[in-house]
Each structure stands twice: as structure tokens, then as C-alpha cells.
Design an enzyme around this catalytic site. Structure first.
Site, mmCIF file in Angstrom:
data_model
loop_
_atom_site.group_PDB
_atom_site.id
_atom_site.type_symbol
_atom_site.label_atom_id
_atom_site.label_comp_id
_atom_site.label_asym_id
_atom_site.label_seq_id
_atom_site.Cartn_x
_atom_site.Cartn_y
_atom_site.Cartn_z
ATOM 1 N N ARG A 223 59.349 57.623 122.457
ATOM 2 C CA ARG A 223 59.643 57.702 123.888
ATOM 3 C C ARG A 223 59.690 56.358 124.588
ATOM 4 O O ARG A 223 60.613 56.098 125.369
ATOM 5 C CB ARG A 223 58.569 58.531 124.619
ATOM 6 C CG ARG A 223 58.759 60.002 124.559
ATOM 7 C CD ARG A 223 57.394 60.666 124.534
ATOM 8 N NE ARG A 223 56.752 60.290 123.296
ATOM 9 C CZ ARG A 223 56.964 60.939 122.166
ATOM 10 N NH1 ARG A 223 57.724 61.993 122.139
ATOM 11 N NH2 ARG A 223 56.402 60.536 121.033
ATOM 12 N N THR A 224 58.690 55.535 124.355
ATOM 13 C CA THR A 224 58.605 54.298 125.150
ATOM 14 C C THR A 224 59.823 53.417 124.870
ATOM 15 O O THR A 224 60.497 52.956 125.796
ATOM 16 C CB THR A 224 57.299 53.553 124.821
ATOM 17 O OG1 THR A 224 56.227 54.473 124.948
ATOM 18 C CG2 THR A 224 57.083 52.385 125.760
ATOM 19 N N LYS B 223 57.344 36.186 107.360
ATOM 20 C CA LYS B 223 57.311 34.860 106.715
ATOM 21 C C LYS B 223 56.191 34.005 107.291
ATOM 22 O O LYS B 223 56.073 32.837 106.963
ATOM 23 C CB LYS B 223 58.645 34.145 106.939
ATOM 24 C CG LYS B 223 59.856 34.895 106.426
ATOM 25 C CD LYS B 223 61.130 34.152 106.853
ATOM 26 C CE LYS B 223 62.332 35.056 106.773
ATOM 27 N NZ LYS B 223 63.462 34.521 107.570
ATOM 28 N N ARG C 85 55.476 46.231 122.441
ATOM 29 C CA ARG C 85 54.329 47.032 121.986
ATOM 30 C C ARG C 85 53.717 46.296 120.806
ATOM 31 O O ARG C 85 54.433 45.851 119.906
ATOM 32 C CB ARG C 85 54.758 48.437 121.562
ATOM 33 C CG ARG C 85 53.625 49.199 120.868
ATOM 34 C CD ARG C 85 53.932 50.643 120.656
ATOM 35 N NE ARG C 85 53.913 51.368 121.931
ATOM 36 C CZ ARG C 85 54.067 52.686 122.024
ATOM 37 N NH1 ARG C 85 54.251 53.405 120.930
ATOM 38 N NH2 ARG C 85 54.044 53.281 123.200
ATOM 39 N N HIS D 296 48.351 50.972 128.500
ATOM 40 C CA HIS D 296 49.738 51.422 128.377
ATOM 41 C C HIS D 296 50.249 51.618 129.814
ATOM 42 O O HIS D 296 50.467 52.738 130.268
ATOM 43 C CB HIS D 296 49.778 52.722 127.574
ATOM 44 C CG HIS D 296 51.129 53.103 127.052
ATOM 45 N ND1 HIS D 296 52.304 52.475 127.432
ATOM 46 C CD2 HIS D 296 51.491 54.068 126.171
ATOM 47 C CE1 HIS D 296 53.329 53.041 126.809
ATOM 48 N NE2 HIS D 296 52.858 54.001 126.028
HETATM 49 N N1 CP Z 1 53.860 58.156 124.979
HETATM 50 C C1 CP Z 1 54.232 57.211 124.106
HETATM 51 O O1 CP Z 1 53.847 56.026 124.203
HETATM 52 O O2 CP Z 1 55.075 57.668 123.121
HETATM 53 P P1 CP Z 1 55.668 56.786 121.965
HETATM 54 O O3 CP Z 1 54.515 56.300 121.119
HETATM 55 O O4 CP Z 1 56.600 57.680 121.213
HETATM 56 O O5 CP Z 1 56.367 55.603 122.584
#
Ligand code: CP
Length: 305
Positions: A52-53, A81, A102, A130
Site C-alpha cells: 500500500r505505502t 556492494k 521505508r 509511520h
Molecule cells: N499499511 C502499510 O504500511 O502497508 P504496506 O506495508 O503494504 O505498505
């Protein structure tokens, strides 16, 4: 938005910042396709898996006319590397106007924002924060409840490792919430977040029971997945992974306006019979991520619609 206009932690956002972003998201929901970023490049660097993110950020950028570069697997990059995170960020900032990252290490987003010449958006750093999930959660709560103020918010499941619940607590400090933390002892809310609430006079109740009576007073029931990837002892994961499963029958006494949220992905914690219940809102919540992230990208780039 602070630190080079980066979004590292929700803790930096004031009530006004949050409401501004939610009102921007409303505008993007009304009109998601606008070519206002046609001269921009958005980089998405995902050192950890995501559905999703990443896809909602990339959809947000594409619907605004930006170009997207990046990777979904660090194994295909020069980090294998031995290239450091610092050098990776410095390289990508040569190519992109904003970096969405991320990373599996807590604090990686803050570090990246400190060294990056372009803004960094934290798309999740380990078990820490998050913030963009929180903004879409807030948008979902605001849309369904008509307000963010004075709500009873029940957080259920993995409150130890769940970065989304940690960020949500911090964001809600502006809105006079009452929290219920429902978790087994092994996954209880960490002390630092309970102290955070105490220091701000945010009431909270801790429970281990999870049943229809307990959740009858909830405005928001925020379910979470037990995060297998954060456990060092997989035996402990096996012991707690199915401890709470929400079933449709448990919603019979819920308030009519109550909504079930979940950042997703789910594993077993919401039975499939809940999907057809009018309280279920997690798929719409994920859709709201598109509009919230359009607002976040634009705000990071200093653009208001
Ligand atoms: N909610 C969320 O962060 O989903 P993903 O890990 O799929 O990005």
C-alpha cells in the site's frame, strides 16, 4: 513539516499542520488527477517490503503528473556492494525532488532527512514511526466521525512493535482522545508511549480481554497485525499470533458510527466475515492513503491546492 520540509515524525506536526493536510486531502479526493507536478521527480526507496505505502505514493505522484524512480528491493542496488545509506541518499538527491523512504532501522528516516539536500518522507522506519499512515488514519477517522476531537480509540493487537499505533497516539495528542490499549502482556504498549500519554493528560486503559462488551463504547477500533518480522524469538510469535481475532458477531453491540480500521496487511486478526459488515472501513482507509499522500507530497514540495 520540519527539517528541510521533510516528514520524519508525526510528533513535529501541530493541530493546524494536521488539519491543513486533511483539508488538502479532501481537495485531492474531489479531484485526484491534476498535472501540478509535471516538472518533479519522486524517488521511492523501499528497503523493506510494502504494497500500500509504495503503490499509493507512486499512484499519488503519477496522478499529479510527476515521474517516479526508485527500488522495491535493496538487493538490486549498490547497497549490496557496501554503499552506505548516506551515499545512497546523496546520489538519489541528485536525481529526485523528494525522497520517500521505508527502512528497517529505527531512526533511518531522521538520519536521511538530516543529510539529504531534498526533503525526505518517512514511509516507515522499523518499529518506530509511520507518519504518512497516521495521516491517512486521521483522514479516515475525520471522514467517518466528522471530527477528530473527544473520541474513544481502541488499539488492538501488537502494540509493542506496531509503529502505526505509536504514531497515532502522538498525532491524537491534539484532539483530547481516550485510548484503550488491548494487547497480551508480551505485546503491551511500550512504557515510553504510556509515559507520553501521562505527561499530556491523555487518559488510557489497558486490557487483555477482547470481546463484544469491551469494544461496545469504541468510536474507532484500530486492529493491528502481530509483526512476525520484528520477533527475534519465533516461538514467542507462534504463542501470540492469533491471540485476538475480530469476528462479525463481536460487532453486534458496537456504536452504529463505529469504524474498524487496520493499516493492513492483515493476517488472521480480522475474520473475513467482518469485510461485509458496515463497520468495516479498512479498504476505504487504504484508498484514503492516495489522497493523504497527494497532500503530503505537495506539502513537502511547498505546493498548496
Ligand atoms: N499499511 C502499510 O504500511 O502497508 P504496506 O506495508 O503494504 O505498505
Amino acid at each position: 513539516m520540519k527539517e528541510n520540509n521533510s516528514l520524519v515524525t508525526i510528533a513535529n506536526l501541530s493541530r493546524e499542520d494536521i488539519m491543513h493536510l486533511l483539508h488538502q486531502a479532501e481537495k485531492f479526493e474531489r479531484e485526484p488527477n491534476r498535472t501540478i507536478l509535471s516538472d518533479k521527480v519522486v524517488a521511492t526507496l523501499f528497503f523493506e517490503p510494502s504494497t500500500r505505502t509504495r503503490l499509493s505514493f507512486e499512484t499519488a505522484a503519477n496522478r499529479l503528473g510527476a515521474r517516479v524512480i526508485g527500488f522495491t528491493d535493496p538487493k538490486v542496488t549498490s547497497s549490496t556492494k557496501g554503499e552506505t545509506l548516506k551515499d545512497t541518499i546523496m546520489m538519489v538527491s541528485n536525481y529526485a525532488d523528494v525522497i520517500v523512504m521505508r527502512h528497517y532501522l529505527e531512526g533511518a528516516a531522521r538520519y536521511a532527512a538530516e543529510i539529504s539536500p531534498v526533503p525526505v518522507i518517512n514511509a516507515g522506519d522499523g518499529a518506530n514511526q509511520h507518519p504518512t499512515q497516521t495521516l491517512l488514519d486521521l483522514y479516515s477517522i475525520y471522514k467517518t466521525q466528522g471530527t477528530l476531537d473527544n473520541l474513544h480509540i481502541y488499539l488492538v493487537g501488537d502494540l509493542k512493535y506496531g509503529r502505526t499505533v505509536h504514531s497515532l497516539i502522538m498525532a491524537m495528542r491534539h484532539f483530547n482522545p481516550t485510548f484503550h490499549f488491548i494487547a497480551p502482556k508480551e505485546l503491551a504498549m511500550p512504557e515510553e508511549y504510556k509515559i507520553y500519554c501521562q505527561n499530556r493528560n491523555i487518559p488510557f486503559v489497558e486490557e487483555e480481554e477482547f470481546n463484544a462488551d469491551i469494544i461496545a463504547n469504541a468510536d474507532i477500533l484500530y486492529m493491528t497485525r502481530v509483526q512476525r518480522e520484528r520477533f527475534t524469538d519465533l516461538m514467542e510469535y507462534e504463542r501470540v499470533k492469533d491471540v485476538y481475532i475480530l469476528k462479525a458477531s463481536m460487532l453486534k453491540d458496537a456504536k452504529p458510527t463505529m469504524k474498524v480500521l487496520h493499516p493492513l496487511p492483515r493476517v488472521n486478526e480480522i475474520a473475513y466475515d467482518v469485510d461485509d459488515d458496515p463497520h468495516a472501513y479498512y479498504f476505504q482507509q487504504a484508498r484514503n492513503g492516495l489522497y493523504a499522500r497527494q497532500a503530503i507530497i505537495c506539502n513537502t514540495l511547498g505546493i498548496t491546492v
